[in-house]
Design an enzyme around this catalytic site. Structure first.
Site, mmCIF file in Angstrom:
data_model
loop_
_atom_site.group_PDB
_atom_site.id
_atom_site.type_symbol
_atom_site.label_atom_id
_atom_site.label_comp_id
_atom_site.label_asym_id
_atom_site.label_seq_id
_atom_site.Cartn_x
_atom_site.Cartn_y
_atom_site.Cartn_z
ATOM 1 N N ASN A 1 -4.994 6.277 -0.837
ATOM 2 C CA ASN A 1 -4.259 6.697 0.354
ATOM 3 C C ASN A 1 -3.694 8.105 0.225
ATOM 4 O OD1 ASN A 1 -4.808 4.580 2.015
ATOM 5 N ND2 ASN A 1 -3.006 3.397 1.417
ATOM 6 N N GLU B 1 -6.586 -1.233 -6.928
ATOM 7 C CA GLU B 1 -5.749 -0.291 -7.684
ATOM 8 C C GLU B 1 -4.693 -1.100 -8.443
ATOM 9 O OE1 GLU B 1 -5.879 3.751 -4.920
ATOM 10 O OE2 GLU B 1 -4.375 2.255 -4.440
ATOM 11 N N SER C 1 0.819 -1.212 0.000
ATOM 12 C CA SER C 1 0.000 0.000 0.000
ATOM 13 C C SER C 1 0.848 1.256 0.000
ATOM 14 C CB SER C 1 -0.982 -0.002 1.177
ATOM 15 O OG SER C 1 -0.416 -0.548 2.307
ATOM 16 N N HIS D 1 -3.368 -3.618 -5.717
ATOM 17 C CA HIS D 1 -3.631 -3.165 -4.349
ATOM 18 C C HIS D 1 -5.096 -3.366 -3.984
ATOM 19 C CE1 HIS D 1 -3.754 0.344 -1.280
ATOM 20 N NE2 HIS D 1 -3.402 -0.771 -0.684
HETATM 21 P P1 NAI Z 1 -0.023 -9.361 7.980
HETATM 22 O O1 NAI Z 1 1.051 -9.038 8.945
HETATM 23 O O2 NAI Z 1 -1.392 -9.687 8.460
HETATM 24 O O3 NAI Z 1 0.464 -10.596 7.075
HETATM 25 C C1 NAI Z 1 1.718 -10.688 6.475
HETATM 26 C C2 NAI Z 1 2.057 -12.159 6.346
HETATM 27 O O4 NAI Z 1 3.226 -12.291 5.554
HETATM 28 C C3 NAI Z 1 2.354 -12.832 7.681
HETATM 29 O O5 NAI Z 1 1.559 -13.991 7.811
HETATM 30 C C4 NAI Z 1 3.834 -13.159 7.606
HETATM 31 O O6 NAI Z 1 4.180 -14.361 8.267
HETATM 32 C C5 NAI Z 1 4.051 -13.279 6.121
HETATM 33 N N1 NAI Z 1 5.431 -13.013 5.699
HETATM 34 C C6 NAI Z 1 6.252 -12.033 6.108
HETATM 35 N N2 NAI Z 1 7.418 -12.093 5.434
HETATM 36 C C7 NAI Z 1 7.308 -13.133 4.571
HETATM 37 C C8 NAI Z 1 8.181 -13.686 3.603
HETATM 38 N N3 NAI Z 1 9.398 -13.173 3.386
HETATM 39 N N4 NAI Z 1 7.748 -14.730 2.886
HETATM 40 C C9 NAI Z 1 6.526 -15.254 3.106
HETATM 41 N N5 NAI Z 1 5.664 -14.783 4.016
HETATM 42 C C10 NAI Z 1 6.043 -13.719 4.736
HETATM 43 O O7 NAI Z 1 -0.055 -8.154 6.953
HETATM 44 P P2 NAI Z 1 -1.260 -7.654 6.025
HETATM 45 O O8 NAI Z 1 -2.048 -6.638 6.755
HETATM 46 O O9 NAI Z 1 -1.957 -8.819 5.436
HETATM 47 O O10 NAI Z 1 -0.446 -6.855 4.902
HETATM 48 C C11 NAI Z 1 0.269 -7.513 3.908
HETATM 49 C C12 NAI Z 1 0.580 -6.549 2.774
HETATM 50 O O11 NAI Z 1 -0.637 -5.985 2.295
HETATM 51 C C13 NAI Z 1 1.465 -5.375 3.159
HETATM 52 O O12 NAI Z 1 2.274 -5.058 2.066
HETATM 53 C C14 NAI Z 1 0.453 -4.253 3.406
HETATM 54 O O13 NAI Z 1 1.003 -2.998 3.198
HETATM 55 C C15 NAI Z 1 -0.579 -4.561 2.346
HETATM 56 N N6 NAI Z 1 -1.921 -4.060 2.598
HETATM 57 C C16 NAI Z 1 -2.500 -4.140 3.844
HETATM 58 C C17 NAI Z 1 -3.788 -3.668 4.054
HETATM 59 C C18 NAI Z 1 -4.414 -3.783 5.383
HETATM 60 O O14 NAI Z 1 -5.442 -3.123 5.609
HETATM 61 N N7 NAI Z 1 -3.900 -4.570 6.306
HETATM 62 C C19 NAI Z 1 -4.578 -3.083 2.954
HETATM 63 C C20 NAI Z 1 -3.914 -3.126 1.670
HETATM 64 C C21 NAI Z 1 -2.628 -3.554 1.529
#
Ligand code: NAI
Length: 505
Positions: A194, A156, A123, A144
């Site tokens: 954003n 997006e 994001s 996105h």
């Molecule tokens: P989260 O922390 O809930 O999940 C991330 C997951 O990725 C975790 O389960 C972690 O173990 C795993 N992980 C971390 N490094 C890794 C790697 N090298 N290889 C494989 N798995 C790995 O995070 P969330 O909220 O799901 O966000 C994920 C992405 O989505 C980020 O880039 C965030 O900016 C983006 N995003 C988040 C939104 C939100 O509202 N939470 C909305 C839109 C985008």
């Protein structure tokens, strides 16, 4: 360009909140989906979570049991990245860290077929920067999704400097086939939503800091006059003050400190205090047991009114006059500059000037300004402010008139621009600048804000409904009043107005 066929295999990396939601969306659309997470057991747990969600839909009769089983049969946990060699699209949703994501994409590039599309759900990171380390940066794009991905329609589709136009077209068509409403955007900080949504929070925070009114009053105005689903304080309490503040800081820094995005000190103070919103029990509001939600301020009036005089045309507030008439108020019309007179009071729609300043400049006694409403015919609340020399009687008469029409009246301290007008003008300004800078089309910017953050109208369509002249004047008055570059109007608004054209081609 055609969408990826149902038979195309998809991989989702990162089984957190977003990855799980995206995997569900792709599986629902008929794809076989491999879900990988480097935390042991995380992918299996995420699939169990999806099964639970779908099970609830079956219980409620919203999904057939057989459909649920078919969706779940298409979702597989992957034990290693090597299992992903056969996929046509990889969607990365891991930790928001450029170096970690960059290393993952470099690894994927070596594993996946040459025509496999690589997409990131980032994001805030630059798609251009993420692609820079790849041998074939043209196959990487942003995809996105919004949280929760299965429910939010917006996606997006973000192109970096090197992204192949065909990759963007495939992602757009695929997202559409998945039932989403995709928009195109260039990789610029905050992409569309954003970035363009920042003033929604910023103007309320600023108004609160300047003592305009309470959080409850400002929230109620954005909901009940502005038509937004939530006000800025209740929404940031829900998002988390830390998350919302971090996004603002990231956008502010990425735009090299442009004052338009300057973070709020009162929000920082909440973050410093650990008052992060609902999740910590306290934010702008108190969510602890026994706490009660403060009510918005509402003015009463003992004055009686049975008629008023309309001078000229109220412009965007025209339907207020119909509403007054419908409730039995006699409205006499005469020529003039868009004023409503009742008893001693003169009512006018705000144009971004202080009431006291406008009263002096236009020689108006007992001036009461009222705010913008999304729809004056149906709004249930309206903000007013008044000049320093407006008498209590005149103010009461203005309040009585509006209350007669069924409006709750919330007072705002005399500041440049009332809350809804000021918020909408700044949203439109940011939207216009995003279009001017070729980040996205006017149609896509409006769609993004409606589908991504549920705005009742796209900011640019809203600006056209209000009149670009009023939006520009409001911004100019805000800029002059504060002496701040933060309120500088976008050239696109000025040029469109000068050309007599429209923001939406
Ligand atoms: P989260 O922390 O809930 O999940 C991330 C997951 O990725 C975790 O389960 C972690 O173990 C795993 N992980 C971390 N490094 C890794 C790697 N090298 N290889 C494989 N798995 C790995 O995070 P969330 O909220 O799901 O966000 C994920 C992405 O989505 C980020 O880039 C965030 O900016 C983006 N995003 C988040 C939104 C939100 O509202 N939470 C909305 C839109 C985008």
């Amino acid at each position: 360009m055609v969408a990826l066929p149902e038979t195309a295999r998809i991989a989702v990396i990162g089984a957190g909140a977003m990855g799980a939601g995206i995997a569900q969306v792709a599986a629902q659309a008929g794809h076989e989906v491999q879900l990988y997470d480097n935390r042991p057991g995380a992918a299996v747990r995420a699939i169990d979570g999806i099964a639970w969600q779908l099970g609830r839909l079956v219980e409620k009769g919203k999904l057939e049991g057989a459909t649920r089983d078919a969706i779940l049969s298409r979702l597989r946990p992957a034990v290693s990245l090597d299992a992903l060699a056969e996929v046509s699209l990889v969607i990365e949703a891991i930790v928001e860290d450029l170096a970690v994501k960059g290393a993952l994409f470099a690894q994927l590039e070596a594993l996946c077929a040459p025509d496999c599309i690589l997409a990131s759900n980032t994001s805030s990171l630059s798609i251009t920067a993420l692609a820079a380390g790849l041998e074939r940066p043209e196959r990487l794009a942003g995809l996105h999704f919004f949280n929760p991905a299965p429910l939010m329609a917006l996606v997006e589709v973000v192109s970096g400097l090197a992204t192949d136009a065909a990759v963007v077209e495939t992602l757009l068509a695929t997202a559409r086939r998945w039932g989403k409403r995709p928009v195109r955007t260039r990789s610029t900080p905050g992409f569309i939503v954003n970035r363009v949504a920042r003033p929604f929070y910023a103007e309320s925070l600023r108004l609160l800091q300047e003592g305009a009114a309470s959080c409850a009053s400002l929230d109620a105005l954005l909901r009940e006059a502005g038509g937004f689903r939530m006000g800025a304080f209740e929404l940031t309490d829900l998002i988390g003050q830390d998350i919302n503040y971090a996004v603002t800081c990231s956008v502010f820094n990425a735009y090299h400190g442009d004052p338009r995005f300057r973070p709020s000190l009162i929000q920082k103070e909440l973050v410093d205090a650990g008052r992060l919103g609902r999740k910590s029990g306290q934010g702008f509001y108190d969510y602890r047991e026994g706490a009660t939600r403060p009510a918005p301020t509402e003015l009463e009036s003992a004055a009686t009114v049975d008629g008023c005089v309309l001078e000229g045309d109220l412009g965007v507030a025209r339907s207020l006059v119909q509403r007054l008439r419908a409730t039995g108020i006699a409205v006499t019309e005469r020529a003039g500059s868009g004023l409503l007179r009742v008893g001693d009071a003169v009512l006018a729609l705000s144009d971004g000037r202080l009431a006291s300043e406008r009263a002096r400049q236009e020689g108006l006694r007992n001036l009461v300004l009222f705010d913008l409403a999304l729809d004056y015919g149906t709004a249930s609340r309206l903000a007013i402010s008044w000049a320093a020399d407006t008498t209590p009687l005149a103010r009461d008469q203005a309040v009585a008139l509006l209350r007669h029409a069924g409006l709750k009246v919330t007072p705002i301290r005399d500041l440049p621009g009332l809350p809804v007008l000021r918020t909408v003008a700044m949203l439109a300004n940011e939207a216009a600048d995003a279009v001017l800078h070729q980040v996205a089309s006017a149609a896509d910017v409006d769609l993004a804000l409606c589908a991504g953050v549920n705005y009742p109208l796209g900011p640019l369509a809203w600006a056209e409904a209000i009149g670009l002249g009023l939006v520009l004047t409001t911004l100019e008055n805000l800029q002059r009043s504060y002496g701040e570059d933060r309120y500088r109007p976008s050239l696109l608004l000025r040029r469109t107005l000068a050309e007599g054209g429209r923001l939406h081609e």
